[in-house]
Design a protein around this motif. Sequence first.
Motif, PDB file in Angstrom:
ATOM      1  N   LYS A 340       0.833  -1.195   0.000  1.00 27.76           N
ATOM      2  CA  LYS A 340       0.000   0.000   0.000  1.00 27.76           C
ATOM      3  C   LYS A 340       0.874   1.254   0.000  1.00 27.76           C
ATOM      4  O   LYS A 340       2.035   1.222   0.420  1.00 27.76           O
ATOM      5  N   VAL A 341       0.293   2.363  -0.443  1.00 29.50           N
ATOM      6  CA  VAL A 341       0.993   3.645  -0.429  1.00 29.50           C
ATOM      7  C   VAL A 341       1.111   4.121   1.018  1.00 29.50           C
ATOM      8  O   VAL A 341       0.151   4.002   1.804  1.00 29.50           O
ATOM      9  N   ALA A 342       2.277   4.644   1.370  1.00 29.33           N
ATOM     10  CA  ALA A 342       2.491   5.136   2.731  1.00 29.33           C
ATOM     11  C   ALA A 342       3.383   6.360   2.700  1.00 29.33           C
ATOM     12  O   ALA A 342       4.158   6.558   1.755  1.00 29.33           O
ATOM     13  N   LEU A 387       5.240  17.265   5.418  1.00 26.53           N
ATOM     14  CA  LEU A 387       4.246  16.219   5.618  1.00 26.53           C
ATOM     15  C   LEU A 387       2.953  16.565   4.880  1.00 26.53           C
ATOM     16  O   LEU A 387       2.301  15.683   4.298  1.00 26.53           O
ATOM     17  N   GLU A 388       2.604  17.850   4.862  1.00 25.31           N
ATOM     18  CA  GLU A 388       1.381  18.276   4.162  1.00 25.31           C
ATOM     19  C   GLU A 388       1.476  17.994   2.668  1.00 25.31           C
ATOM     20  O   GLU A 388       0.507  17.540   2.038  1.00 25.31           O
ATOM     21  N   ASP A 389       2.653  18.246   2.072  1.00 21.88           N
ATOM     22  CA  ASP A 389       2.840  17.950   0.649  1.00 21.88           C
ATOM     23  C   ASP A 389       2.702  16.459   0.385  1.00 21.88           C
ATOM     24  O   ASP A 389       2.118  16.035  -0.630  1.00 21.88           O
ATOM     25  N   ALA A 390       3.223  15.655   1.288  1.00 20.28           N
ATOM     26  CA  ALA A 390       3.135  14.201   1.116  1.00 20.28           C
ATOM     27  C   ALA A 390       1.685  13.739   1.222  1.00 20.28           C
ATOM     28  O   ALA A 390       1.234  12.861   0.469  1.00 20.28           O
ATOM     29  N   GLU A 391       0.937  14.324   2.175  1.00 17.93           N
ATOM     30  CA  GLU A 391      -0.473  13.944   2.326  1.00 17.93           C
ATOM     31  C   GLU A 391      -1.276  14.325   1.082  1.00 17.93           C
ATOM     32  O   GLU A 391      -2.153  13.573   0.637  1.00 17.93           O
ATOM     33  N   ALA A 392      -0.961  15.489   0.500  1.00 20.39           N
ATOM     34  CA  ALA A 392      -1.652  15.911  -0.714  1.00 20.39           C
ATOM     35  C   ALA A 392      -1.361  14.950  -1.863  1.00 20.39           C
ATOM     36  O   ALA A 392      -2.250  14.619  -2.671  1.00 20.39           O
TER      37      ALA A 392
END
Length: 454
Positions: A340-342, A387-392
Motif C-alpha cells: 500500500k501507499v504510505a 508532511l502536508e505535501d506528502a499527504e496531498a
Amino acid sequence: MPFAFSYAARSDVGMVRSENQDSGYAGPRLLAMADGMGGHAGGDIASSVVIGALADLDDEALGSAEASKALLQRITSANDELAEMVKSDPSLHGMGTTLIAILRSNNKLVLAHIGDSRAFLARDGQLTQITKDHSFVQSLVDEGRITADEAIGHPQRSLVTRVLTGQVDDEPDMTVREARMGDRYLIASDGLTDYVAGDTIADIVTAGEAPGPTADRLVDLALKAGAPDNVTIVIGDVVDLTKVDAPPTQPQIVGAASTRTKSTRAIPVTPAAKAAALTREATGGDDDEVTLAEEGPVGPGRWFRRAAVLAVILVVLGGGAYAAYDWSQGQYFVGAHDGKVAIFQGVSQDLGPIALSHVEEPSDVLVSNLPDFYRAKVQASISKDTLEDAEALVEELRIEASKCAVSRATGGACSTDELTPTPGSTTSPSSTTTTPSTTTTSSTTTGTPSTTTR
C-alpha cells in the motif's frame, strides 16, 4: 610534438583507518586512482582489481578512438570480474570502488570517471575541477536544494550514487580532452578533498614544484587536517619529451594495489605483468606475494600524531552522526509499504543496518491499483518537502487508483497515457520530484543505486 606524462603517485592510510582501500597508478601514458569501499568486505580488493585491469594500457600506443574503446572495455571487464567475485564469495557483497582514469593518446586524453573521487586540471595558474561527483549531496546541489558551500560540510556528503560494484549498469562518464604542454592533472581521493580547502589545494598544485614533492605536500596537509580516510594523490604533468631530461618510465603503484601479504618479490617489469600480478593478488590466486616499499616505515611521530587526532575525530564523528540523523528526520517521502501507499519520515537510503526512515502515515491505497507510471514512482519513492505535501500527494494517488480500478472493472486498460493527472499534480511525468537515488544522468539506468557511506 612528442607528449608524455611526468608523474607521481602517493598514498597514505590516513589518521583512523587500519587498512588502505585506495589504489593508485601513474605511468607515462596512464594515470588512475580507485577508492575502494566495503571495509573488510573487500574495498581494497575492488580497487586493486580495477587498477590491475587498466595497468597494461600504459604500454600501448593507441589512437584516440581506440583508446576510448580500450579504456571502457577494461573498466567493463573489471566490473564483470567484481560481479563474479561477489557471486563466488558472498562475504564480498557490498564491495565497490570509485575510479578516475586518464589515458593519453598522442595529444588527446581519454578520461573515465565514476564515483566521488575528483580530477582537476591546472592550466595558466588556475586549478579547475573537471569531474562531477556521483553523490547524493551533488544531486542536492544540482536540484538547487543546497549550495555548493553547504555541500562541503553536509552530513551525508559521503553517500555515493554511482560506483563500480559489479552491476551491469555501472558505467563511467567518458570524455576526451586535448592535452596542452604545461597542463597538470591531479587525481585525488576524498581523503584530500574533504579535509583540505580547495584554495589551499590550488595554491600547492600551481606552485611550480615537481609532481613528487607536490603530491607529498598534499598528503601531509591532509594528515595535518586530521583526515580519517585514506589519502591518495596521482599527478601527471604534460611534458614535451624533446625538452625534458629523462622523464620517468617506471610506473608507480600505490595503496592497496601495491600491497602483498606473503614473502617478497620484485615489481613486475612490464605493465602487462603488473596487471596479472595485481589481479592474482586481488583474487587470492598467488602464493608468492610481496610487500612493495611505497612510503617507507611509519615513524613514531606519525603514530603519536594519529593517536592525538583520533580522540578529536571520535568526538566530531559522534556529533556528525547525530546531525546526519537529525537532518534525515526532517525529510518525507511517499513509498510502498506492505503493498500500500504510505508516507515515510526520513530518507529512503539506509546506512548499512541503520534505517533512516519509518512509516509516518499508512494509507489504504493499493500500489497495484495505480497506473504503471505512478506505481513505478511510488515503488522508487517520491520525496516531499513537508508532511502536508506528502499527504496531498497521497490523495492525488488515491484518485488515480480509483480511476484505474474503475477502468479495469469495465474491461478497459489502465496506463499512464490513458489517465490524465490532476492539474498541477506533482506526480505528472514532467514535474515528479524523486529522491536523488532514483534519478540519475541519461547515461545511467533509473533505479536505486547502492549508496555507501565512505
